[in-house]
Write a protein that holds these residues in place. Structure first.
Motif, PDB file in Angstrom:
ATOM      1  N   ALA A 100       0.820  -1.215   0.000  1.00 14.92           N
ATOM      2  CA  ALA A 100       0.000   0.000   0.000  1.00 14.92           C
ATOM      3  C   ALA A 100       0.852   1.262   0.000  1.00 14.92           C
ATOM      4  O   ALA A 100       0.327   2.369  -0.146  1.00 14.92           O
TER       5      ALA A 100
ATOM      6  N   THR B  96      -9.582  -5.294  -1.759  1.00 18.67           N
ATOM      7  CA  THR B  96      -9.557  -5.614  -3.176  1.00 18.67           C
ATOM      8  C   THR B  96      -8.143  -5.381  -3.701  1.00 18.67           C
ATOM      9  O   THR B  96      -7.268  -4.889  -2.980  1.00 18.67           O
ATOM     10  N   GLU B  97      -7.936  -5.704  -4.945  1.00 17.28           N
ATOM     11  CA  GLU B  97      -6.599  -5.565  -5.525  1.00 17.28           C
ATOM     12  C   GLU B  97      -6.113  -4.123  -5.470  1.00 17.28           C
ATOM     13  O   GLU B  97      -4.929  -3.862  -5.267  1.00 17.28           O
ATOM     14  N   GLY B  98      -7.015  -3.152  -5.628  1.00  9.84           N
ATOM     15  CA  GLY B  98      -6.627  -1.748  -5.620  1.00  9.84           C
ATOM     16  C   GLY B  98      -6.922  -1.050  -4.309  1.00  9.84           C
ATOM     17  O   GLY B  98      -7.041   0.182  -4.274  1.00  9.84           O
ATOM     18  N   ALA B  99      -7.049  -1.796  -3.214  1.00  7.40           N
ATOM     19  CA  ALA B  99      -7.416  -1.211  -1.921  1.00  7.40           C
ATOM     20  C   ALA B  99      -6.305  -0.299  -1.396  1.00  7.40           C
ATOM     21  O   ALA B  99      -5.133  -0.472  -1.706  1.00  7.40           O
ATOM     22  N   SER B 100      -6.722   0.674  -0.578  1.00  8.03           N
ATOM     23  CA  SER B 100      -5.778   1.563   0.093  1.00  8.03           C
ATOM     24  C   SER B 100      -5.994   1.467   1.598  1.00  8.03           C
ATOM     25  O   SER B 100      -6.894   0.764   2.068  1.00  8.03           O
TER      26      SER B 100
ATOM     27  N   SER C 214      -9.437   2.031   2.963  1.00  9.20           N
ATOM     28  CA  SER C 214     -10.432   0.975   2.711  1.00  9.20           C
ATOM     29  C   SER C 214     -10.681   0.128   3.960  1.00  9.20           C
ATOM     30  O   SER C 214     -11.695  -0.558   4.056  1.00  9.20           O
TER      31      SER C 214
ATOM     32  N   ASP D 268       1.423  -6.715 -10.412  1.00  3.36           N
ATOM     33  CA  ASP D 268      -0.037  -6.858 -10.298  1.00  3.36           C
ATOM     34  C   ASP D 268      -0.403  -8.174  -9.618  1.00  3.36           C
ATOM     35  O   ASP D 268      -1.327  -8.230  -8.789  1.00  3.36           O
TER      36      ASP D 268
ATOM     37  N   HIS E 255       0.007  -7.983  -5.846  1.00  2.23           N
ATOM     38  CA  HIS E 255      -1.160  -7.337  -5.227  1.00  2.23           C
ATOM     39  C   HIS E 255      -2.331  -8.308  -5.129  1.00  2.23           C
ATOM     40  O   HIS E 255      -3.017  -8.372  -4.100  1.00  2.23           O
ATOM     41  N   GLN E 256      -2.556  -9.043  -6.197  1.00  2.00           N
ATOM     42  CA  GLN E 256      -3.666 -10.006  -6.193  1.00  2.00           C
ATOM     43  C   GLN E 256      -3.455 -11.091  -5.142  1.00  2.00           C
ATOM     44  O   GLN E 256      -4.389 -11.483  -4.441  1.00  2.00           O
TER      45      GLN E 256
END
Length: 518
Positions: A295, A352-356, A359, A462, A465-466
């Motif tokens: 993150a 989620t994959e794009g969480a910060s 979140s 990517d 992250h996943q």
């Protein structure tokens, strides 16, 4: 100062013990880089402290009853301080883990004796004020831990997160020796003997179980070393039951009177306590690793991001703690566990994959509300559910369950995370997926990315992250299920103690042991 000197000494001891639980989480990525620590080693860095504390808490209480509470408190603080010094100078993960275990031994002596020192030093209304301030200090220490760890790690270095304990411990020792009355030693006798065989068998059984869980994650659940660990844990647990039964039959005081487990309310409270600690706090080390490694937060930002849970817990305990003592204990504890389950589901929804970092905020807040609602009632409920002469033992057992819940959760959830992260990496056709999952869990995603061919490193980033999101998704789900099981258990089994006296209950809770907070 003479009037409140004992309170200040006890509060300082509580600060360093409780801050040390949460301060380490933020420093984990820096430790991994500097010491070359694997994910399993990081799990042991966290687990060694609460495991030793849980294993020896009841035995430390018996030791203090026999040889003096002030002596045990000062000795525990001194041992904790020396171990903290060694932690900061540790050249490798093995030395750090061993020093963390010694911290737990010292911490057990401090946890077990602090309430008795307050009871002996404060009288009348001052006693209630002292315990209230002590409880507030515990909550504030838990809330400050992540942020303090972030500040020290980012602006100084991770060893300072341990060295900061030394001056605080020295001041606490000086105040204790200056303002607390000398010990009156208990008369030697069969009933005052320390149950060393019970403490030893419990320690070995718990340690073997945790070792098997951590090793199984890396070596496979059917590997010989893992199976041997489980077999040792089972056999030594049986030995513990036999030892405790024989100790009670000889007329001596066992570490845990097994007859208490036939009390449905007490068993429900023990189960609820273990699952509360496991579900609410077992995931935080992994969350800290994710916040810093993927993150993109610095240690201070990580500390701030993790603060909502402890802050919400402190707020609820401070505002509602006195009121919920009047309710049947199953209501605040059961509702608190349900809130923890809801908080974990909110965390899962945000992961989620794009969480910060933002979140996770509401999930941590709701979890903190649940912890703050359930925690203040646990010890008092346990001490009122058993005979008066077993109140101290019951309170100590509850605090042992708290520490053991954290220890087991870190091992179990770490295994769940590693397995699911490795599956995602394998599906993404990343070479050496198991090793890559270990590096990911150790806060070193760059190793995962570097293992990919030069033209595929963006895709590997990517995938990292996943994989982390997939691992945390299952961790949060399992935590929610554990909290829900705990809630159902408490609501079904726990009943108000017939004719329980709130005054006796609160005093017995104080004599039992330190508040079960993190």
């Amino acid at each position: 100062m003479r009037k409140w000197g004992p309170l200040v000494a006890v509060c300082l001891g509580a600060c360093i013990l409780l801050v040390d639980v949460t301060i380490v989480n933020v420093a984990l990525p820096s430790m991994a880089r500097d010491l070359g620590a694997s994910f399993a080693s990081l799990q042991w860095v966290i687990d060694a402290y609460p495991l030793a504390l849980a294993a020896l808490l009841l035995a430390a209480g018996a030791f203090a009853d026999r040889y003096g509470h002030r002596r045990a408190y000062v000795g525990g603080l001194a041992l904790f301080a020396v171990a903290s010094l060694v932690c900061g100078f540790a050249p490798d993960a093995g030395v750090l883990i061993a020093a963390r275990a010694v911290q737990g031994i010292g911490g057990a002596a401090v946890f077990a004796t602090a309430p008795a020192l307050l009871l002996a030093s404060c009288q009348g209304r001052d006693r209630g004020t002292a315990f209230g301030l002590w409880g507030a200090t515990n909550g504030a220490a838990a809330a400050a831990g992540p942020l303090l760890g972030g500040v020290l790690t980012q602006h100084l270095s991770w060893p300072v997160t341990f060295w900061i304990n030394l001056p605080v411990a020295v001041v606490a020792i000086v105040l204790t020796r200056r303002f607390m009355a000398a010990d009156r030693l208990a008369a030697a006798g069969r009933k005052n003997r320390i149950d060393l065989p019970g403490a030893a068998t419990f320690s070995v059984a718990a340690g073997a179980l945790v070792y098997g869980l951590i090793r199984g994650s890396g070596d496979g659940w059917g590997s010989p070393g893992t199976l041997v660990s489980y077999a040792v844990a089972a056999l030594v647990l049986v030995a513990f039951v036999v030892v405790e039964h024989r100790t009670a039959r000889r007329g001596e005081t066992p570490m845990l009177d097994l007859a208490l487990l036939r009390n449905a309310s007490f068993t429900g409270l023990l189960t609820g306590t273990l699952l509360l600690q496991a579900s609410a706090f077992g995931c935080l080390a992994l969350v800290s690793l994710w916040l810093q490694s993927l993150a993109g937060l610095a240690p201070i930002g990580t500390g701030l991001a993790a603060t909502p849970l402890a802050a919400a817990s402190f707020l609820v305990s401070a505002v509602a703690g006195g009121h919920i003592q009047r309710l049947s204990p199953r209501l605040p504890i059961g509702l608190g566990l349900l809130l923890v389950a809801a908080g974990m589901l909110l965390l899962r929804a945000g992961m989620t994959e794009g969480a910060s970092a933002t979140s996770l905020t509401w999930g941590l807040v709701v979890t903190g509300f649940g912890v703050g609602l359930a925690t203040p009632v646990l010890v008092s409920a346990a001490t009122s559910a058993v005979p008066r002469q077993r109140a101290g033992m019951a309170g100590g057992a509850i605090n042992t369950a708290h520490q053991l819940g954290m220890t087991l959760a870190i091992a179990v959830l770490g295994a769940v995370f590693a397995s699911n992260a490795a599956t995602t990496l394998t599906d993404g056709e990343l070479p050496h997926a198991a090793d890559a999952a270990d590096a990911l869990a150790s806060g070193q995603p760059n190793e995962v990315i570097a293992s990919a061919p030069a033209g595929h490193r963006e895709a590997a980033a990517d995938l990292a992250h996943q994989a982390f999101a997939a691992g945390l998704d299952h961790v949060f789900l399992l935590s929610a299920l554990a909290a829900a099981v705990g809630a159902v258990t408490v609501l079904l089994l726990v009943r108000p103690a017939p004719g329980s006296d709130p005054v006796r209950t609160s005093e017995a809770a104080g004599k039992a042991s330190a508040p079960a907070r993190t």
